[in-house]
Design an enzyme around this catalytic site. Structure first.
Site, PDB file in Angstrom:
ATOM      1  N   VAL A   1      85.377  31.285  52.129  1.00 24.80           N
ATOM      2  CA  VAL A   1      86.011  32.575  52.384  1.00 24.80           C
ATOM      3  C   VAL A   1      87.478  32.322  52.719  1.00 24.80           C
ATOM      4  O   VAL A   1      87.796  31.500  53.594  1.00 24.80           O
ATOM      5  CB  VAL A   1      85.324  33.334  53.536  1.00 24.80           C
ATOM      6  CG1 VAL A   1      86.045  34.668  53.793  1.00 24.80           C
ATOM      7  CG2 VAL A   1      83.860  33.597  53.202  1.00 24.80           C
TER       8      VAL A   1
ATOM      9  N   LYS B   1      85.658  36.045  49.306  1.00 30.14           N
ATOM     10  CA  LYS B   1      84.625  35.010  49.223  1.00 30.14           C
ATOM     11  C   LYS B   1      84.549  34.503  47.795  1.00 30.14           C
ATOM     12  O   LYS B   1      84.344  35.279  46.854  1.00 30.14           O
ATOM     13  CB  LYS B   1      83.274  35.598  49.649  1.00 30.14           C
ATOM     14  CG  LYS B   1      82.129  34.599  49.676  1.00 30.14           C
ATOM     15  CD  LYS B   1      80.870  35.272  50.221  1.00 30.14           C
ATOM     16  CE  LYS B   1      79.714  34.318  50.351  1.00 30.14           C
ATOM     17  NZ  LYS B   1      78.513  34.981  50.942  1.00 30.14           N
TER      18      LYS B   1
ATOM     19  N   GLY C   1      80.472  28.282  53.719  1.00 24.80           N
ATOM     20  CA  GLY C   1      79.031  28.333  53.887  1.00 24.80           C
ATOM     21  C   GLY C   1      78.341  27.602  52.764  1.00 24.80           C
ATOM     22  O   GLY C   1      78.966  26.857  51.993  1.00 24.80           O
TER      23      GLY C   1
ATOM     24  N   MET D   1      77.134  28.723  50.029  1.00 27.37           N
ATOM     25  CA  MET D   1      77.421  29.156  48.664  1.00 27.37           C
ATOM     26  C   MET D   1      78.895  29.127  48.295  1.00 27.37           C
ATOM     27  O   MET D   1      79.231  29.299  47.127  1.00 27.37           O
ATOM     28  CB  MET D   1      76.871  30.573  48.437  1.00 27.37           C
ATOM     29  CG  MET D   1      75.365  30.637  48.307  1.00 27.37           C
ATOM     30  SD  MET D   1      74.792  32.260  47.785  1.00 27.37           S
ATOM     31  CE  MET D   1      75.523  32.410  46.154  1.00 27.37           C
ATOM     32  N   GLY D   2      79.804  28.939  49.263  1.00 26.04           N
ATOM     33  CA  GLY D   2      81.205  28.960  48.878  1.00 26.04           C
ATOM     34  C   GLY D   2      82.130  29.053  50.070  1.00 26.04           C
ATOM     35  O   GLY D   2      81.762  28.746  51.203  1.00 26.04           O
TER      36      GLY D   2
ATOM     37  N   ASP E   1      67.929  37.558  56.678  1.00 25.31           N
ATOM     38  CA  ASP E   1      68.519  36.385  57.312  1.00 25.31           C
ATOM     39  C   ASP E   1      69.414  36.791  58.479  1.00 25.31           C
ATOM     40  O   ASP E   1      70.517  36.272  58.642  1.00 25.31           O
ATOM     41  CB  ASP E   1      69.313  35.570  56.288  1.00 25.31           C
ATOM     42  CG  ASP E   1      69.616  34.150  56.775  1.00 25.31           C
ATOM     43  OD1 ASP E   1      68.856  33.647  57.624  1.00 25.31           O
ATOM     44  OD2 ASP E   1      70.600  33.553  56.308  1.00 25.31           O
TER      45      ASP E   1
END
Length: 440
Positions: free
Chosen positions: A57, A72, A52, A54-55, A164
């Site tokens: 998984v 994650k 995603g 941000m990082g 969200d």
């Protein structure tokens, strides 16, 4: 999909890039330095499950329990300033909220500058993936919405606003049943009561397709904002399409100013009271939405036993009053005109988007060139000078490629100006049509 890398120059790109901008080589999957790493002597990272903003998984093995878990790991660039606190907040919220319809957070830690978040390993698919095959059966949509409402009720009871909620943040866990168990994911931008905000007071947080009118105006999200998002998710489950479509800016404007379409206009077999519930959830004024997620859950339970559900739903589905000065009922011809102008704006900006994106990249590369030039001038040793020269050469090549492409396409400021003027004229026509809807 792993990050991409140029096999010739070694430059690394995001997961969707296909070609190197420096030498034109086709990109290949980059080596993942974290695969196989043992975090804190406990979590052995394996295959990448997804990525995603941000990082990444990973699937991992918990050496202490023998369980398979999901870990994650945020990108290093995602742990600067407020983003680091946002990641840590996701861990704190996840550990504090234990609920069958919220993904379980098992551990949060850091091993030699690698932060990580351990969650239960889920098998199945996201609701977003399921919706690529079309709308869901009515009873499945009702059941999933009921579970999401139950999760929201638990979060809101603890003072947590998700902010969200969207199909990609809802996971359908595989099981031996016609319908599946829901898990609400991604508490990364959740807001917790009594904690300092991580964003500016007027920042727009969330995803345009599921964003409440108040969020579109930059106002703080509340539990009522999550209910609006639930309305957009339920609408999409029943119809197979978002409430509003188009570029993000146009979609946010529509959420703020245009009445939503009715479910039964697109899905005639949907129960009238389920249609009324969606319409209530999508009320522009937060005060006109259902009072809380628990009441929505109970209404959806009632609809399971009584598809008409008149008593349960009618309690909070009074006729919707749109914002002040917006007449009700709306003139269908004015609504059609507004939607025509909205489509024109969307098409115009979609056509302009690639060129504007290229011009924005060109500007960013100019800024980078200036920075690399300063770094070269300030270099105090051969190694620093070599790095600065390499960065300067790579950035110069990248800028040249984009500039040549724009020149070849005949894109100049003078050539672009008529198109921008036409786009602004479309936007003004849309604003006038919306003003007409509001009775100005």
């Amino acid at each position: 999909m792993p990050p991409r890398q140029c096999p010739t120059c070694g430059y690394r790109y995001g997961r969707t890039a296909q070609q190197c901008v420096l030498d034109g080589s086709a990109l290949v999957a980059a080596d993942d330095p974290l695969r196989g790493v043992l975090l804190n002597g406990r979590y052995r990272l394996g295959e990448e499950l997804g990525a995603g903003a941000m990082g990444v998984v990973y699937e991992a093995l918990d050496a202490r329990t023998g369980d398979t878990v999901a870990v994650k790991v945020p990108d290093a660039t995602s742990l600067r300033g407020p983003l680091r606190e946002r990641f840590l907040r996701e861990g704190r919220v996840g550990l504090a909220v234990r609920h069958p319809h919220v993904v379980a957070t098992l551990d949060v830690g850091c091993d030699r500058d690698t932060h990580y978040l351990v969650m239960e390993r889920l098998h199945g698919e996201s609701l977003g993936d399921a919706l690529t095959r079309g709308p869901l059966p009515v009873e499945h949509a009702r059941g999933y919405a009921r579970q999401i409402a139950d999760a929201l009720a638990a979060l809101h009871q603890r003072g947590v606003v998700h902010r969200d909620l969207k199909p990609s943040n809802v996971f359908l866990v595989a099981r031996d049943a016609p319908d599946r168990c829901v898990r609400v994911l991604d508490l990364g931008i959740a807001h917790v009561a009594d904690e300092d905000p991580l964003t500016l007071s007027h920042a727009v947080m969330g995803t345009a397709r599921a964003m409440s009118p108040e969020q579109c105006r930059g106002r703080p999200a509340t539990a009522a904002s999550d209910l609006y998002a639930l309305g957009t998710v339920l609408f999409e489950m029943l119809t197979g399409r978002p409430v509003f479509e188009g570029p993000d800016l146009a979609v946010r404007r529509a959420h703020h100013a245009l009445p939503p379409p009715r479910v039964r206009d697109l899905r005639p077999d949907a129960p009238a009271e389920l249609d009324a519930l969606v319409d209530a959830l999508l009320a522009k004024d937060p005060a006109l939405r259902p009072p809380d997620a628990a009441r929505v859950r109970d209404a959806l339970d009632a609809l399971r036993d009584d598809p008409q559900g008149t008593v349960a739903v009618a309690a909070f589905t009074a006729p919707v009053t749109y914002p002040v000065n917006l007449p009700a009922p709306l003139d269908p011809e004015r609504v059609a005109l507004a939607r025509t102008h909205l489509d024109a704006v969307c098409l115009r900006w979609q056509a302009l988007a690639p060129t504007l994106d290229a011009l924005a990249k060109l500007h960013a590369l100019d800024v980078a060139l200036a920075a690399h030039t300063r770094a070269l001038a300030d270099a105090r040793d051969d190694e620093a000078r070599r790095r600065a020269e390499l960065s300067l050469a790579e950035t110069s090549d990248a800028r040249r490629i984009i500039a040549d492409a724009l020149t070849h396409a005949g894109t100049t400021a003078d050539a672009l100006r008529p198109h921008l003027d036409a786009a602004l004229a479309d936007a003004r026509a849309l604003a006038d049509a919306i003003g007409s809807l509001r009775g100005r």
